[in-house]
Design a protein around this motif. Structure first.
Motif, short mmCIF file in Angstrom:
data_model
loop_
_atom_site.label_atom_id
_atom_site.label_comp_id
_atom_site.label_asym_id
_atom_site.label_seq_id
_atom_site.Cartn_x
_atom_site.Cartn_y
_atom_site.Cartn_z
N ARG A 115 0.86 -1.18 0.00
CA ARG A 115 0.00 0.00 0.00
C ARG A 115 0.90 1.23 0.00
O ARG A 115 1.93 1.26 0.69
CB ARG A 115 -0.92 0.00 1.21
N PHE A 116 0.48 2.25 -0.74
CA PHE A 116 1.27 3.46 -0.92
C PHE A 116 0.47 4.64 -0.42
O PHE A 116 -0.69 4.83 -0.83
CB PHE A 116 1.61 3.64 -2.40
N LEU A 117 1.07 5.45 0.47
CA LEU A 117 0.41 6.65 0.96
C LEU A 117 1.26 7.86 0.60
O LEU A 117 2.42 7.95 0.99
CB LEU A 117 0.17 6.60 2.46
N LEU A 118 0.65 8.77 -0.16
CA LEU A 118 1.30 10.04 -0.50
C LEU A 118 0.89 11.10 0.51
O LEU A 118 -0.31 11.32 0.72
CB LEU A 118 0.87 10.49 -1.91
N THR A 119 1.87 11.75 1.12
CA THR A 119 1.55 12.89 1.97
C THR A 119 1.58 14.14 1.09
O THR A 119 2.65 14.67 0.79
CB THR A 119 2.53 13.04 3.15
N SER A 120 0.40 14.57 0.68
CA SER A 120 0.26 15.80 -0.06
C SER A 120 0.03 16.93 0.94
O SER A 120 0.35 16.79 2.13
CB SER A 120 -0.88 15.68 -1.07
N THR A 121 -0.53 18.01 0.51
CA THR A 121 -0.56 19.21 1.34
C THR A 121 -1.79 20.06 1.07
O THR A 121 -2.36 20.02 -0.03
CB THR A 121 0.69 20.07 1.07
N SER A 122 -2.15 20.85 2.05
CA SER A 122 -3.23 21.83 1.87
C SER A 122 -2.86 22.87 0.83
O SER A 122 -3.74 23.58 0.31
CB SER A 122 -3.54 22.52 3.20
N GLU A 123 -1.57 22.99 0.50
CA GLU A 123 -1.14 23.96 -0.49
C GLU A 123 -1.69 23.67 -1.89
O GLU A 123 -1.65 24.53 -2.77
CB GLU A 123 0.39 24.05 -0.54
N VAL A 124 -2.20 22.45 -2.11
CA VAL A 124 -2.81 22.17 -3.42
C VAL A 124 -4.07 23.03 -3.62
O VAL A 124 -4.52 23.21 -4.75
CB VAL A 124 -3.16 20.68 -3.59
N TYR A 125 -4.62 23.57 -2.52
CA TYR A 125 -5.79 24.44 -2.63
C TYR A 125 -5.38 25.88 -2.93
O TYR A 125 -6.25 26.72 -3.23
CB TYR A 125 -6.60 24.41 -1.33
N GLN A 167 -4.01 2.82 -13.83
CA GLN A 167 -3.36 2.04 -14.88
C GLN A 167 -2.80 0.71 -14.38
O GLN A 167 -2.87 -0.29 -15.09
CB GLN A 167 -2.24 2.86 -15.52
N HIS A 168 -2.24 0.71 -13.17
CA HIS A 168 -1.56 -0.48 -12.68
C HIS A 168 -2.29 -1.16 -11.50
O HIS A 168 -1.86 -2.23 -11.07
CB HIS A 168 -0.14 -0.13 -12.22
N GLY A 169 -3.33 -0.52 -10.99
CA GLY A 169 -4.04 -1.11 -9.85
C GLY A 169 -3.29 -0.97 -8.55
O GLY A 169 -3.60 -1.67 -7.58
N THR A 170 -2.30 -0.09 -8.49
CA THR A 170 -1.53 0.12 -7.26
C THR A 170 -2.46 0.59 -6.14
O THR A 170 -3.32 1.43 -6.35
CB THR A 170 -0.43 1.17 -7.49
N ASP A 171 -2.28 0.01 -4.97
CA ASP A 171 -3.10 0.33 -3.80
C ASP A 171 -2.59 1.64 -3.20
O ASP A 171 -1.52 1.66 -2.59
CB ASP A 171 -3.02 -0.81 -2.79
N VAL A 172 -3.34 2.72 -3.38
CA VAL A 172 -2.83 4.04 -3.00
C VAL A 172 -3.80 4.79 -2.09
O VAL A 172 -4.99 4.48 -2.03
CB VAL A 172 -2.54 4.92 -4.25
#
Length: 318
Positions: A115-125, A167-172
């Motif tokens: 399983r893959f977890l990306l820590t993104s940010t509130s800055e995307v807003y 595309q790859h079915g990666t668990d994200v």
């Protein structure tokens, strides 16, 4: 769900949030590899964790292909410059970490079925036109301003993560972290909380960028870590806001720190940063409903703990 003693890879694991995440995982009995280039962090930040038999530190730049680390069940991708001072100093490196680093971390997770977890940010807003910010809001971001190197790196990382999933079915999973604070922040980080605390302990004026009426919502690092792990252990893809929905003007945060430190420091205004968001506050309904998560540490208690940590390191009294 990641079972006890299974292997977890944390990119950016020596950073502020990453080190707390590694510590929590070790307490829970996992084997943890902390991957970090130390471009914006210090090996001393995880010195205490090296005492654990299950902890490995790997100095590696995520923009290069990952080495073979053996069976891995969870990849927590935190690698990125996070403070304005760092990403303005390292603009191209920040963009490459968001692009190439995320690509390599996703490829590693796919190879291991992790399983893959990306820590993104509130800055995307960006500087949001919607308030509070919900996950279905697309944002108001300047793609060519000085802050764009961080904002767009994270927006691209989110797009790449979802493309990999489709595309790859990666668990994200994607977490959008709002302002987080706590012990182990660098005194020269450049962000509001370490700036204010360092200045207050030194008896210097607390410098507020702009009017001070711009708002932030501050989440204590232990709560942020709990939110990230709740998402990692769920089947939710996200994105999911992880932050504190209590919104405060910056001047009020400065006053709270002056009170808690007992300083005689005054407040001094300096010019505001370019594209600095005027309001920032998460809608955490999704995290509450799907993860059963909400922050529990009050601002006053979190600041007390953070001030005590800074005071101990500087030899100052608070």
């Amino acid at each position: 769900m990641v079972a006890e003693s299974e292997h977890v890879l944390v990119t950016g694991g020596a950073g502020f949030v990453g080190s707390h995440l590694c510590e929590r995982l070790l307490r829970e009995g996992h084997r943890v590899t902390c991957m970090d280039s130390f471009a914006t962090s210090d090996p001393d930040g995880v010195a205490e964790l090296r005492r654990h038999n299950g902890f490995t530190v790997l100095e590696h730049d995520v923009t290069r292909s990952f080495p073979d680390l053996g069976d891995t069940r969870l990849v927590l991708h935190l690698a990125s410059a996070a403070s304005p001072r760092d990403y303005l100093r390292l603009p191209i490196e920040t963009l490459e970490t968001g692009a190439l680093g995320t690509r390599n971390a996703l490829a590693f997770a796919q190879r291991h079925g992790a399983r893959f977890l990306l820590t993104s940010t509130s800055e995307v807003y960006g500087d949001p036109l919607e308030h509070p910010q919900r996950e279905d809001y697309w944002g108001n971001v300047n793609p060519v301003g000085p802050r764009s190197v961080y904002d767009e790196a994270k927006r691209y990382a989110e797009a790449l993560t979802m493309a990999h999933h489709r595309q790859h079915g990666t668990d994200v999973a994607i977490a959008r972290i709002f302002n987080t604070y706590g012990p182990r922040m660098r005194a020269d980080d450049g962000r509001m909380i370490p700036n204010f605390i360092s200045q207050a302990l030194a008896g210097e004026p607390l410098t507020i960028a702009g009017s001070g009426n711009q708002t932030r919502s501050l989440c204590y690092v232990d709560d942020t870590v709990s939110g990230l792990l709740a998402l990692a252990r769920s089947t939710l893809t996200g994105p999911v806001n992880i932050g504190n929905p209590r919104e405060l003007p910056v001047w009020q945060v400065a006053d709270e720190i002056r009170t808690l430190t007992g300083t005689a420091s005054t407040v001094r205004q300096i010019p505001g940063a370019v594209d600095d968001p005027r309001r920032r506050c998460p809608d955490i309904s999704l995290a509450q409903r799907e993860l059963g998560w909400r922050p529990g540490v009050t601002l006053r208690e979190g600041l007390r703990r953070t001030i005590a940590w800074f005071a101990a390191g500087s030899g100052a009294a608070a």
